[in-house]
Each structure stands twice: as structure tokens, then as C-alpha cells.
Design a protein around this motif. Structure first.
Motif, PDB file in Angstrom:
ATOM      1  N   GLY A 380       0.819  -1.207   0.000  1.00  0.00           N
ATOM      2  CA  GLY A 380       0.000   0.000   0.000  1.00  0.00           C
ATOM      3  C   GLY A 380       0.856   1.263   0.000  1.00  0.00           C
ATOM      4  N   VAL A 381       0.215   2.410  -0.354  1.00  0.00           N
ATOM      5  CA  VAL A 381       0.936   3.685  -0.409  1.00  0.00           C
ATOM      6  C   VAL A 381       1.465   4.072   0.967  1.00  0.00           C
ATOM      7  N   ALA A 382       0.613   3.977   2.002  1.00  0.00           N
ATOM      8  CA  ALA A 382       1.026   4.344   3.364  1.00  0.00           C
ATOM      9  C   ALA A 382       2.139   3.428   3.844  1.00  0.00           C
ATOM     10  N   ASP A 383       2.001   2.127   3.573  1.00  0.00           N
ATOM     11  CA  ASP A 383       3.040   1.179   3.982  1.00  0.00           C
ATOM     12  C   ASP A 383       4.386   1.532   3.370  1.00  0.00           C
ATOM     13  N   LYS A 384       4.384   1.765   2.062  1.00  0.00           N
ATOM     14  CA  LYS A 384       5.648   2.040   1.367  1.00  0.00           C
ATOM     15  C   LYS A 384       6.299   3.297   1.905  1.00  0.00           C
ATOM     16  N   SER A 385       5.509   4.302   2.179  1.00  0.00           N
ATOM     17  CA  SER A 385       6.040   5.565   2.692  1.00  0.00           C
ATOM     18  C   SER A 385       6.744   5.357   4.034  1.00  0.00           C
ATOM     19  N   LEU A 386       6.121   4.590   4.928  1.00  0.00           N
ATOM     20  CA  LEU A 386       6.708   4.347   6.247  1.00  0.00           C
ATOM     21  C   LEU A 386       7.941   3.462   6.160  1.00  0.00           C
ATOM     22  N   LEU A 387       7.872   2.411   5.350  1.00  0.00           N
ATOM     23  CA  LEU A 387       9.004   1.489   5.230  1.00  0.00           C
ATOM     24  C   LEU A 387      10.192   2.157   4.549  1.00  0.00           C
ATOM     25  N   ASP A 388       9.924   3.079   3.636  1.00  0.00           N
ATOM     26  CA  ASP A 388      11.017   3.810   2.978  1.00  0.00           C
ATOM     27  C   ASP A 388      11.806   4.651   3.981  1.00  0.00           C
ATOM     28  N   LEU A 389      11.106   5.211   4.965  1.00  0.00           N
ATOM     29  CA  LEU A 389      11.782   6.020   5.978  1.00  0.00           C
ATOM     30  C   LEU A 389      12.741   5.162   6.814  1.00  0.00           C
ATOM     31  N   SER A 429      -5.138   2.426   7.682  1.00  0.00           N
ATOM     32  CA  SER A 429      -4.564   2.498   6.328  1.00  0.00           C
ATOM     33  C   SER A 429      -3.160   1.894   6.258  1.00  0.00           C
ATOM     34  N   VAL A 430      -2.670   1.472   7.439  1.00  0.00           N
ATOM     35  CA  VAL A 430      -1.307   0.917   7.519  1.00  0.00           C
ATOM     36  C   VAL A 430      -1.394  -0.536   7.944  1.00  0.00           C
ATOM     37  N   SER A 431      -0.688  -1.409   7.262  1.00  0.00           N
ATOM     38  CA  SER A 431      -0.714  -2.820   7.651  1.00  0.00           C
ATOM     39  C   SER A 431       0.005  -3.002   8.992  1.00  0.00           C
ATOM     40  N   ALA A 432      -0.374  -4.051   9.694  1.00  0.00           N
ATOM     41  CA  ALA A 432       0.239  -4.330  10.994  1.00  0.00           C
ATOM     42  C   ALA A 432       1.741  -4.550  10.852  1.00  0.00           C
ATOM     43  N   GLY A 433       2.146  -5.246   9.798  1.00  0.00           N
ATOM     44  CA  GLY A 433       3.565  -5.519   9.593  1.00  0.00           C
ATOM     45  C   GLY A 433       4.362  -4.265   9.333  1.00  0.00           C
ATOM     46  N   ALA A 434       3.834  -3.376   8.487  1.00  0.00           N
ATOM     47  CA  ALA A 434       4.525  -2.123   8.182  1.00  0.00           C
ATOM     48  C   ALA A 434       4.599  -1.238   9.415  1.00  0.00           C
ATOM     49  N   PHE A 435       3.500  -1.202  10.190  1.00  0.00           N
ATOM     50  CA  PHE A 435       3.498  -0.382  11.398  1.00  0.00           C
ATOM     51  C   PHE A 435       4.549  -0.865  12.392  1.00  0.00           C
ATOM     52  N   GLU A 436       4.621  -2.177  12.616  1.00  0.00           N
ATOM     53  CA  GLU A 436       5.586  -2.710  13.579  1.00  0.00           C
ATOM     54  C   GLU A 436       7.023  -2.467  13.122  1.00  0.00           C
TER      55      GLU A 436
END
Length: 513
Positions: A380-389, A429-436
């Protein structure tokens, strides 16, 4: 795949002056040596920056998955007042002035050094050897260099023969500092010890002890003490091998200290001792070099309390740590009230986000979790943004330990954390895996890599560390028979609820009422 394989590390090697891919001698293991303090006085902020730099280096290496043996020595003999083998031993001089045994001086200022390191959340090294604990080894390597024709004895002192070394080792003296040997000859000063040297560029491996010299040991050349440079060659190679991965220290040590280390070790062992040299730069104050003579040098205790004449207020150790991490370690760092105030504001913002992110939970419904199973984290867009950081944090730290750029990314992550808290970034809007991954990434880079603790945690360490620093100052006041200052420290601490207790042999403990 390990983290160090996923995020390969590059280091600016002082030896080549270039950024190089880091390849340890033994895959998965790193040996690192850093020149520690000469314990004859209270540690100053210039020292603190150097040790904070290599604390961060060792933290990140371990975080990437390397097993690190970090050796940082204590110089408790042999460091003369002049780099040209002149003057008194700094510790012996302090002992004479304060009418104490040299080892009393060593104990007092080693304790102060450890207290300051703890306050700044600088982790202890794997091994912390002392120069006096390795006299036998220093004598042995000195004799070995004599046997190889690279050193000579004169009147009970032994000197390294720089000209002979250069002739037999491809003119390599000056390889680290870029100094030309002929220029060194022209710039040398006429000093007493130069008369017994074959060449003014030669340096002492062993010095004959004068009748009044307190610290002395028997040797094949008579009673004396080791030169300053030889101790680091001995201790680094003893615990890390004849060639090891990283050697660090302040920029001021590049010449002559580190240059001499290279020559000694190469001459003795037939191979260069270090693959990657790293040097941290100096501190300035309002654009001027930090110096006692200019009255602009700081003790950590003065910085914490704001008692220095150049300070508007005191600053917490974590604020100062944050401030130092805002610049790349190879850059000059300028202290000013404005810069410290900005750092305090920035640290508080990141610290508040650290507290916040630990409380946020990404609770999902059963249907949402099923959906994420078929659409993994990062799609997802939100996931990618967080993981990129998170990925940027790794990329920046793996690029020559760039803490400044890493902090810039953490500020972006802090903004996202505040958006999550306010609801501007809905957690659904954020997956559990991306959030963790995002959450653990922020916490780990703040605490494990950069060593920045929450203010509430730091407050406890600050209290203990600050009191230990004040205890060290009170011990010195009593030794100097400055009982007015000693009593004032005790009474002022008592007034704020800290009770000092005097024990045997000058020891002091405290309790908080």
C-alpha cells in the motif's frame, strides 16, 4: 541475509582519504581500537565528542549484526607534556603538584571519566587496558625493534629510527598524515632530547627516568618508562591481532601519535596494523578553537549546570549528545547558546515522539488481518512511505555513519507518529507488519543506534552521573585542602535532598532523601 549484507557499510578511510566499502578481516567480526584518555585531569567536551563518535560506530556495527571487540585504552603513564619527547609525564606532574601518588591521580580521574561516559550514555568498551598493565609487552616490542635495526639506545633511552624505517619500508612514514619527511626535518624544534637522537624526527620508545621521576620500571636499558606511542601499538595488537579492522581517535592524534603507531607496528610485525582509520574532528566555541587559555573550554558538569560564563543556561546530557550527533563526526562542531537551544528543542521533539510511538497499538479486525495476509506489508501507499523512511535510516548510517542525515529522517518519522496520534494518518490504512517495522525502526535508531534515551529515563542517569561528577570535584577540593568548596558542595546537595556520606579512605556515597 544479515543486515550488514543488506545494507553494506562504507567508511571514509583517513589512510586513503576516500570512502571505501567496509570488508572486515573476518566475516561477521569487527576488531576496533580507540585511543582513550590520559587520566591526569577532568574529562573535557572535546574528549566526550571523540568517545561519543566511536560509541555510535560500535553501536551501529553491533546493530547490523557484527560481533564487535571494542578496545579503548587508559593512558596512565608515558604521555609527556610535549609530543617532542620533552617535559614531565602529565600524570607524574599532577601527582607532584597535588602531593599524591600517581595511581591516586589515575584512580580519581579514571572514575571521573567513567562517570561522564555513563551520563552521556556512552557504553563501555569490550576491553579497557592500561599502559601500566602492559609494561612487559612494551619492553619486548622495543627490544624487537632494536634487534631489527629500527631503534637504538642512547644513555638509557630508546628511540625509533625514522630514517632507517623509511629506507626499508618504501618511504612510508607520513602515509597517514600526508606529512613529508623532509618538511618534518625542517620544522623540528631544537630541544634537549634532540641532542641524543640521531635525527630530530626520531621518537621515544623508552625514556630514561631522571632521579626525580616518580613512575619508573626496570628494563634492559636501565630504569625508565615507556614512550606514549608504543602503548597503543602493544595493546591494540595484543587484543585484536597484528592487523585489525578499525582504529579511531581524535583528529589531533593523526600526527604524530597514529603515524608513529603505524611505523612501530609495521616495523615490528612486517605488516600494516590497521585497515580503516577513522578520525573525529574538533570542537569550537562561537567559531574559536576550544582552549583553556582562551577560557572557552567546558567541563561536562559546567555544561549541565550552566555554571560556565559563556552559557545562558544548563543543558541535559541527552541534549548535548543530540547536538553532537547533528553534525558528521568528521566536521568541525561549533558550540553556541543558540545551537544548544535549538538542539534542546529538537531532542525534546524526538523524545516526545519516542514516548508516543511506544503507546500506539495498531489493532486490526479479523477481516483486515485476512486482507493483509493476501496483500503483504509494503504494497500500500502508506506502507511504502513508512518502510522507505526506515530504509533511509539504514542507508544513511551505512553511508559513513552519517548521524546528521539519520536524525533528519527521524524528524520525518516523528511527524508521521504525530499524524498517527492525531488521526491524520489513520492506522487502518497501515498494515500491521509495516506499522511494527516502522515503530521498532524509530525506537531502535533512537535508543540502540544513536543512544538517545527518553528524558524520563535519562533523568535518573543524569542524577546519578551528575552527583558522581560533583563527588569527584569534592574529593579534589578536599585533597587541595579547599574545605570551603568541599563544604559548599556537600551543603548545596543536602539543600536539594541529596545526602553525601563520607567513608573510609576518602570514598563517598550518597542517598536521596
Amino acid at each position: 541475509m544479515t543486515l550488514y549484507e543488506k545494507y553494506p557499510l562504507t567508511i571514509t578511510n583517513s589512510l586513503s582519504g576516500k570512502k571505501e566499502r567496509f570488508e572486515p578481516l573476518t566475516p561477521g567480526f569487527v576488531g576496533m581500537y580507540v585511543c582513550g584518555p590520559t587520566v591526569y585531569n577532568f574529562v573535557h567536551l572535546g574528549n566526550a565528542r571523540t568517545f561519543l563518535t566511536f560509541d555510535t560506530v560500535s553501536r551501529y556495527l553491533r546493530f547490523l549484526g557484527y560481533r564487535v571487540r571494542y578496545v579503548r585504552n587508559i593512558t596512565d603513564v608515558g604521555h609527556l607534556e610535549s609530543d617532542a619527547d620533552e617535559g614531565e609525564d602529565k600524570i607524574a606532574k599532577k601527582a607532584r603538584l597535588e602531593q599524591l601518588e600517581p595511581m591516586e591521580i589515575v584512580k580519581r580521574y579514571t572514575e571521573d571519566f567513567h562517570n561522564v561516559m555513563r551520563v552521556f550514555n556512552i557504553l563501555p568498551p569490550s576491553i579497557e587496558p592500561t599502559a601500566t598493565g602492559h609494561i612487559v609487552e612494551q619492553i619486548r616490542i622495543t627490544q624487537d625493534l632494536i634487534n631489527k635495526g629500527l631503534a637504538y639506545e642512547v644513555n638509557g633511552s630508546v628511540y625509533f629510527d625514522v630514517k632507517k624505517y623509511n629506507a626499508t619500508h618504501n618511504n612510508s612514514y607520513g602515509i597517514l598524515s600526508g606529512r613529508n619527511i623532509e618538511e618534518l626535518m625542517e620544522s623540528g624544534r631544537d630541544l634537549d632530547s634532540q641532542e641524543e637522537k640521531r635525527d630530530r624526527r626520531d621518537f621515544a620508545l623508552w625514556k630514561k627516568a631522571s632521579p626525580q621521576h616518580i613512575m619508573r620500571w626496570p628494563s634492559p636499558w636501565g630504569e625508565g618508562f615507556p614512550g606514549w606511542h608504543i602503548e597503543c601499538t602493544v595493546m591494540s595488537t595484543k587484543y585484536l591481532g597484528e592487523t585489525f579492522d578499525i582504529h579511531g581517535g581524535g583528529m589531533d592524534l593523526k600526527f604524530p601519535h597514529h603515524e608513529c603507531e603505524i611505523a612501530q607496528a609495521t616495523g615490528a610485525n612486517g605488516k600494516p596494523p590497521v585497515r580503516y582509520w577513522i578520525h573525529s574532528n574538533m570542537l569550537t566555541v562561537n567559531g574559536q578553537k576550544m582552549s583553556k587559555s582562551l577560557g572557552n573550554s567546558f567541563l561536562p558538569s559546567e555544561l549541565f549546570t550552566g555554571s560556565h560564563k559563556l552559557l545562558d543556561k544548563g543543558y541535559s546530557p541527552m541534549t548535548v549528545r543530540f547536538f553532537m550527533l547533528q553534525s558528521h563526526f568528521s566536521s568541525t562542531l561549533d558550540f553556541s547558546n543558540e545551537a544548544l537551544q535549538a538542539a534542546e528543542k529538537g531532542y525534546k521533539k524526538l523524545s516526545a515522539s519516542l514516548r508516543t510511538v511506544k503507546t500506539i497499538q495498531n489493532e486490526k479486525t479479523k477481516s483486515q488481518l485476512i486482507n493483509e495476509f493476501f496483500n503483504p506489508a509494503g504494497t500500500g501507499v502508506a506502507d511504502k512511505s513508512l518502510l522507505d523512511l526506515v530504509d533511509e535510516c539504514y542507508a544513511n548510517m551505512s553511508d559513513d555513519f552519517n548521524t546528521a542525515k539519520t536524525l533528519a529522517v527521524l524528524f520525518e518519522m516523528s511527524s508521521r507518529i504525530n499524524d498517527m496520534k492525531s488521526g491524520n494518518l489513520p492506522l487502518k490504512s497501515v498494515s500491521a507488519g509495516a506499522f511494527e517495522t516502522f515503530k521498532s525502526g524509530y525506537i531502535d535508531f533512537m535508543e540502540k543506534v544513536l543512544g538517545l534515551e527518553e528524558e524520563s529515563v535519562q533523568d535518573n542517569n543524569l542524577l546519578d552521573g551528575t552527583i558522581q561528577v560533583l563527588i569527584s570535584l569534592r574529593k579534589k577540593a578536599r585533597a587541595d585542602k579547599n574545605f570551603a568548596l568541599s563544604d559548599k558542595i556537600r551543603d548545596d546537595l543536602k539543600a536539594i535532598g541529596v545526602q553525601l556520606k563520607d567513608g573510609k579512605d576518602g570514598e563517598m556515597t550518597y542517598s536521596v532523601e
